[in-house]
Every structure is written in C-alpha cells, then in structure tokens.
Scaffold this active site. Structure first.
Site, PDB file in Angstrom:
ATOM      1  N   CYS A 177       0.548  90.790   5.645  1.00 29.36           N
ATOM      2  CA  CYS A 177       0.251  91.636   6.904  1.00 29.36           C
ATOM      3  C   CYS A 177       0.202  90.843   7.928  1.00 29.36           C
ATOM      4  O   CYS A 177      -0.440  89.702   8.086  1.00 29.36           O
ATOM      5  CB  CYS A 177      -1.304  92.350   6.714  1.00 29.36           C
ATOM      6  N   ASP A 237       2.379  98.930  10.275  1.00 22.02           N
ATOM      7  CA  ASP A 237       3.657  98.300   9.893  1.00 22.02           C
ATOM      8  C   ASP A 237       4.593  99.121   9.231  1.00 22.02           C
ATOM      9  O   ASP A 237       4.186 100.092   8.536  1.00 22.02           O
ATOM     10  CB  ASP A 237       3.195  97.150   8.732  1.00 22.02           C
ATOM     11  N   HIS A 261      -2.158  95.702   3.411  1.00 19.58           N
ATOM     12  CA  HIS A 261      -0.759  95.217   2.483  1.00 19.58           C
ATOM     13  C   HIS A 261      -0.672  93.707   2.631  1.00 19.58           C
ATOM     14  O   HIS A 261      -0.774  93.166   3.687  1.00 19.58           O
ATOM     15  CB  HIS A 261       0.415  95.918   3.256  1.00 19.58           C
ATOM     16  N   ARG A 274       6.814  99.115   7.020  1.00 23.02           N
ATOM     17  CA  ARG A 274       7.089  99.053   5.589  1.00 23.02           C
ATOM     18  C   ARG A 274       6.172  99.833   4.770  1.00 23.02           C
ATOM     19  O   ARG A 274       6.086  99.683   3.408  1.00 23.02           O
ATOM     20  CB  ARG A 274       7.226  97.557   5.000  1.00 23.02           C
ATOM     21  N   CYS A 301      -1.920 100.051   7.753  1.00 22.63           N
ATOM     22  CA  CYS A 301      -1.408  99.358   8.763  1.00 22.63           C
ATOM     23  C   CYS A 301      -0.157 100.084   9.364  1.00 22.63           C
ATOM     24  O   CYS A 301       0.347 100.908   8.799  1.00 22.63           O
ATOM     25  CB  CYS A 301      -1.113  98.042   8.203  1.00 22.63           C
TER      26      CYS A 301
HETATM   27 CO    CO Z   1       0.053  95.178   8.483  1.00 28.11          CO
END
Ligand code: CO
Length: 215
Positions: free
Chosen positions: A107, A50, A104, A52, A48
């Site tokens: 999400c 993202d 994750h 993190r 992803c």
């Molecule tokens: Co995500």
C-alpha cells in the site's frame, strides 16, 4: 487543442460499457431488473482507493452484494463525514451484517506514511497512519527489512481501523439492537489474489476496553 490519446482512453471506457450492456441484456435471471429497483447487500467493504483492489472481483461477489467505501489506505477517521455517512446508511438502513476493512500489501499510502517525505495535502491524511506507527513503533522498528516494515504496518493499520470502526457510536448502537453484525480485518495479497483474515473480528463491544465501550 485535441489530445488524441485522451480521446482514445475515453472511447475505451464507452466500448467497455457496450460489453457490459450486452452482458446485462443476455442475462435471463431477471437479476438486473431486480437490482434496478433497489439494493440489499449484506457486506460493507472499506478498502483502499488503490486501483488494484476492487471489492467485487476479489470476493467473487456481484453488483448488489457489496456496499463500498474506499479511501487512501482504508482509513476509519472518526471525523470523516463521508465514511460516517456510508457507515450509518450501511448499518442502520441496509442492515449490513459483515463489515470488512481490507488493506493490501504494497500500500503506497502506508509506505508514504513511513517515510519523511512530504507529498502535499495528503500528508494530513497520512498522519493518521503515522499515529498507528506511534502505537506500534517498538515492533516496527525491530524489523530490519524496509518492505517487511511497511507490510507489518499495513497489517497493524487494518487492525487499528477495525478498532476505530468498533468504537463508533454507529457500530456500538447497532450491537445493542442486534447480534448479527461482525467487523473483520483483512489484508489483500495483490500478487496471489489472496484475501487474508487477520483474525481481528469483533461482534460486540466486550473487548474494546472500558473507555471505548459505551454503556
Ligand atoms: Co493502498
């Protein structure tokens, strides 16, 4: 008009790079000189976007060890030229051995797909996650807690993306040529750092079903 905060933010990036330059210059193994000449990673990570969930930090790997493709909610869309190009290069040129699709918990993309809200152009991307929900609607609808619903859809989405990846001609043609290519589905717990194997590993097209497995 000058924006001080913006300038400081950019300065921070350059300062961070100074630390990295120092680290690289102190390395006595010759690793970075070698990396400057080329790469030979064994892992393809589809994760992803993202902020993190960085592939290297999560897997204890170093620069040069993981070829990375990331997008919203770690999707494998068969018409996505960016993903297909990364996959083709990784599989056929770099001869990658392990492909990891990493979702994750928490999400935002999956949570958004489970809502009725419009977010803009991204809705058309998220529709692919709604499709995953449609396949597993019975199971998801049976879960009462909303966060648990989202987390289960996150796991199921990873499994469906693993399946999508295995149905590509790129992966299946590679399996015809070699037996050292595995596709795995995993999910990250950001809070604990754990990378959880969802047990949906494929090493051939045997279990894809007749319609999906090319001759
Ligand atoms: Co995500």
């Amino acid at each position: 008009m000058e924006n001080k905060e913006l300038k400081i933010g950019f300065q921070k990036i350059l300062e961070g790079n100074k630390n990295w330059i120092e680290f690289v210059s102190k390395d006595k193994t010759g690793r970075f000189q070698q990396l400057a000449k080329g790469q030979n990673p064994e892992i393809l990570w589809i994760g992803c976007a993202d902020s993190r969930v960085p592939a290297n930090e999560l897997t204890g790997t170093k620069p040069g060890e993981v070829f990375v493709h990331r997008n919203i909610a770690n999707m494998v869309i068969h018409s996505d030229m960016s993903m297909l190009s990364v996959l083709d290069y990784a599989v056929n040129v770099l001869k990658i051995k392990q492909v990891i699709i990493a979702g994750h918990y928490g999400c935002g993309g999956v949570a958004a797909a489970l809502s009725r809200q419009q977010f803009g152009i991204i809705d058309n991307w998220l529709c692919h996650i709604k499709d995953v929900y449609r396949i597993h609607a019975k199971e998801i609808d049976a879960i009462a807690d909303h966060d648990q619903k989202v987390d289960r859809l996150i796991e199921l989405n990873v499994k469906e993306q693993v399946f999508n990846l295995c149905t590509t001609s790129i992966i299946q043609n590679a399996w015809k040529e070699r037996n050292d290519l595995a596709v795995h589905g995993m999910v990250i717990n950001i809070g604990t750092g754990e990378l959880i194997d969802l047990g949906s590993t494929f090493t051939s097209n045997d279990d894809l079903g007749e319609v999906f497995a090319y001759k």
